[in-house]
Write a protein that holds these residues in place. Structure first.
Motif, short mmCIF file in Angstrom:
data_model
loop_
_atom_site.label_atom_id
_atom_site.label_comp_id
_atom_site.label_asym_id
_atom_site.label_seq_id
_atom_site.Cartn_x
_atom_site.Cartn_y
_atom_site.Cartn_z
N ARG A 42 0.84 -1.20 0.00
CA ARG A 42 0.00 0.00 0.00
C ARG A 42 0.87 1.25 0.00
O ARG A 42 1.99 1.25 0.53
CB ARG A 42 -0.91 0.02 1.23
N THR A 43 0.36 2.31 -0.59
CA THR A 43 1.07 3.58 -0.62
C THR A 43 0.15 4.69 -0.10
O THR A 43 -1.04 4.48 0.10
CB THR A 43 1.54 3.93 -2.04
N GLY A 44 0.74 5.86 0.08
CA GLY A 44 -0.05 6.99 0.57
C GLY A 44 -0.33 6.93 2.06
O GLY A 44 -1.19 7.65 2.57
N ILE A 45 0.43 6.08 2.78
CA ILE A 45 0.27 5.99 4.24
C ILE A 45 0.87 7.25 4.87
O ILE A 45 2.01 7.62 4.59
CB ILE A 45 0.98 4.75 4.81
N GLU A 46 0.11 7.93 5.72
CA GLU A 46 0.62 9.14 6.36
C GLU A 46 1.69 8.77 7.39
O GLU A 46 1.48 7.91 8.25
CB GLU A 46 -0.52 9.89 7.05
N THR A 47 2.85 9.41 7.28
CA THR A 47 3.94 9.13 8.21
C THR A 47 4.52 10.44 8.73
O THR A 47 4.39 11.50 8.11
CB THR A 47 5.07 8.33 7.53
N LYS A 48 5.18 10.34 9.88
CA LYS A 48 5.92 11.46 10.46
C LYS A 48 7.35 11.01 10.72
O LYS A 48 7.63 9.81 10.82
CB LYS A 48 5.25 11.90 11.77
N ALA A 49 8.26 11.98 10.84
CA ALA A 49 9.67 11.65 11.05
C ALA A 49 9.86 10.78 12.29
O ALA A 49 10.68 9.85 12.31
CB ALA A 49 10.50 12.93 11.16
N ASN A 50 9.09 11.04 13.36
CA ASN A 50 9.24 10.27 14.59
C ASN A 50 8.81 8.82 14.45
O ASN A 50 9.15 7.99 15.29
CB ASN A 50 8.45 10.93 15.72
N ASP A 51 8.05 8.52 13.40
CA ASP A 51 7.66 7.13 13.16
C ASP A 51 8.88 6.25 12.90
O ASP A 51 8.80 5.02 13.04
CB ASP A 51 6.71 7.03 11.96
N PHE A 52 9.99 6.87 12.50
CA PHE A 52 11.18 6.13 12.11
C PHE A 52 12.33 6.32 13.10
O PHE A 52 13.48 6.09 12.78
CB PHE A 52 11.60 6.56 10.70
N ARG A 53 11.97 6.76 14.32
CA ARG A 53 12.93 6.88 15.41
C ARG A 53 12.42 6.11 16.61
O ARG A 53 11.24 6.17 16.94
CB ARG A 53 13.15 8.35 15.80
N CYS A 54 13.29 5.38 17.26
CA CYS A 54 12.88 4.55 18.39
C CYS A 54 12.42 5.45 19.56
O CYS A 54 13.17 6.34 19.98
CB CYS A 54 14.04 3.68 18.86
N PRO A 55 11.23 5.21 20.10
CA PRO A 55 10.77 5.97 21.28
C PRO A 55 11.42 5.40 22.55
O PRO A 55 10.82 4.58 23.26
CB PRO A 55 9.26 5.73 21.26
N LEU A 56 12.65 5.80 22.81
CA LEU A 56 13.43 5.22 23.91
C LEU A 56 12.72 5.34 25.25
O LEU A 56 12.90 4.48 26.13
CB LEU A 56 14.80 5.90 23.98
N SER A 57 11.90 6.37 25.42
CA SER A 57 11.21 6.56 26.70
C SER A 57 10.23 5.42 26.99
O SER A 57 9.85 5.20 28.14
CB SER A 57 10.46 7.90 26.69
N GLU A 58 9.83 4.69 25.95
CA GLU A 58 8.91 3.57 26.14
C GLU A 58 9.63 2.28 26.51
O GLU A 58 8.99 1.27 26.82
CB GLU A 58 8.09 3.35 24.86
N TYR A 59 10.96 2.32 26.48
CA TYR A 59 11.76 1.12 26.76
C TYR A 59 12.82 1.44 27.81
O TYR A 59 14.02 1.21 27.63
CB TYR A 59 12.42 0.61 25.47
N LYS A 60 12.38 1.99 28.93
CA LYS A 60 13.31 2.45 29.98
C LYS A 60 14.10 1.31 30.60
O LYS A 60 15.20 1.52 31.13
CB LYS A 60 12.52 3.20 31.05
N GLU A 61 13.54 0.10 30.57
CA GLU A 61 14.23 -1.05 31.19
C GLU A 61 15.19 -1.75 30.22
O GLU A 61 15.93 -2.65 30.63
CB GLU A 61 13.19 -2.06 31.69
N ALA A 62 15.19 -1.36 28.98
CA ALA A 62 16.04 -2.03 27.99
C ALA A 62 17.50 -1.60 28.14
O ALA A 62 17.79 -0.45 28.50
CB ALA A 62 15.55 -1.70 26.58
N ASP A 63 18.40 -2.53 27.86
CA ASP A 63 19.83 -2.20 27.82
C ASP A 63 20.14 -1.50 26.52
O ASP A 63 19.75 -1.98 25.44
CB ASP A 63 20.67 -3.48 27.94
N ILE A 64 20.84 -0.39 26.57
CA ILE A 64 21.19 0.37 25.39
C ILE A 64 22.64 0.07 25.00
O ILE A 64 23.55 0.24 25.82
CB ILE A 64 21.02 1.89 25.62
N ILE A 65 22.85 -0.40 23.81
CA ILE A 65 24.20 -0.67 23.28
C ILE A 65 24.42 0.29 22.13
O ILE A 65 23.87 0.11 21.03
CB ILE A 65 24.37 -2.13 22.82
N ASP A 66 25.22 1.32 22.38
CA ASP A 66 25.46 2.36 21.36
C ASP A 66 26.72 2.00 20.57
O ASP A 66 27.82 2.02 21.11
CB ASP A 66 25.62 3.73 22.03
N LEU A 67 26.56 1.67 19.28
CA LEU A 67 27.67 1.23 18.44
C LEU A 67 28.15 2.33 17.51
O LEU A 67 28.98 2.08 16.64
CB LEU A 67 27.23 0.02 17.61
#
Length: 214
Positions: free
Chosen positions: A188-213
């Motif tokens: 499908r095409t024409g799906i409405e998107t925003k820039a934040n749709d393609f960035r991880c919402p880190l605040s929703e995963y506060k318990e996750a281990d972050i490995i910055d490479l």
């Protein structure tokens, strides 16, 4: 001798026409992919390579807008905003988020659609008419050119003969056996998107281990 010469001439002409047709199909496919914004498609992934970043079998969705994409699988999510990639793995008990600036090859391992955008890395060597999922299709063989800096050796793209949209992509890599196969349905095409749709919402995963490479 004249017959042999004529045969060779016709063979060269036919080969040139075939190559031109294959390249034309590739160009139309890339042009269509670049003009479709707000893409979302269901994906069925089969991974027989040594790359364990993707599961052996999984189904999910890919949402894309230009170079940005978000891959959603049962045990994995990937966000890419055109520069930075976040890969979330694990379950509710233990999760890890890998943050990186991926190479073209690393992007292709997760999203073969993006690989098609790099026109300079491939040559369309063959195209065949076929039927796929009950539709008229073109099976396009791509061969990596130059130093194959994307780490890919050969790619087969099955394309809808009418819309020039990919239906399936099979990728073979230079540094591992096996292949990565992705089947796309419900494109499908024409799906409405925003820039934040393609960035991880880190605040929703506060318990996750972050490995910055990066």
């Amino acid at each position: 001798m004249k017959k042999v010469s004529l045969f060779l001439t016709m063979l060269l002409v036919f080969t040139g026409i075939s190559a031109q047709t294959a390249q034309s199909v590739l160009d139309k496919t890339i042009t269509k992919l670049e003009s479709d914004f707000g893409i979302e498609t269901k994906v069925q992934i089969k991974n027989t390579t040594q790359f364990d970043i993707l599961p052996a079998n999984a189904s999910g969705t890919i949402r894309m807008n230009g170079a940005m994409y978000r891959l959603t699988l049962p045990d994995m999510r990937v966000w890419f905003d055109g520069q930075t990639q976040w890969a979330l793995t694990g379950d509710e008990d233990f999760q890890e988020i890998y943050i990186s600036t991926p190479s073209s090859s690393e992007i292709a391992q997760l999203n073969p659609f993006q690989m098609l955008r790099d026109r300079s890395s491939f040559k369309a060597s063959q195209v065949k008419s076929t039927t796929y999922d009950g539709k008229n299709a073109q099976a396009l063989t791509l061969t990596a050119t130059g130093a194959a800096n994307m780490g890919l050796s050969q790619v087969t793209v099955t394309i809808d003969a009418q819309t020039f949209r990919p239906m399936a992509i099979d990728v073979e890599f230079t540094n591992t056996s096996g292949r990565l196969s992705v089947v796309m349905t419900d494109y499908r095409t024409g799906i409405e998107t925003k820039a934040n749709d393609f960035r991880c919402p880190l605040s929703e995963y506060k318990e996750a281990d972050i490995i910055d490479l990066r």
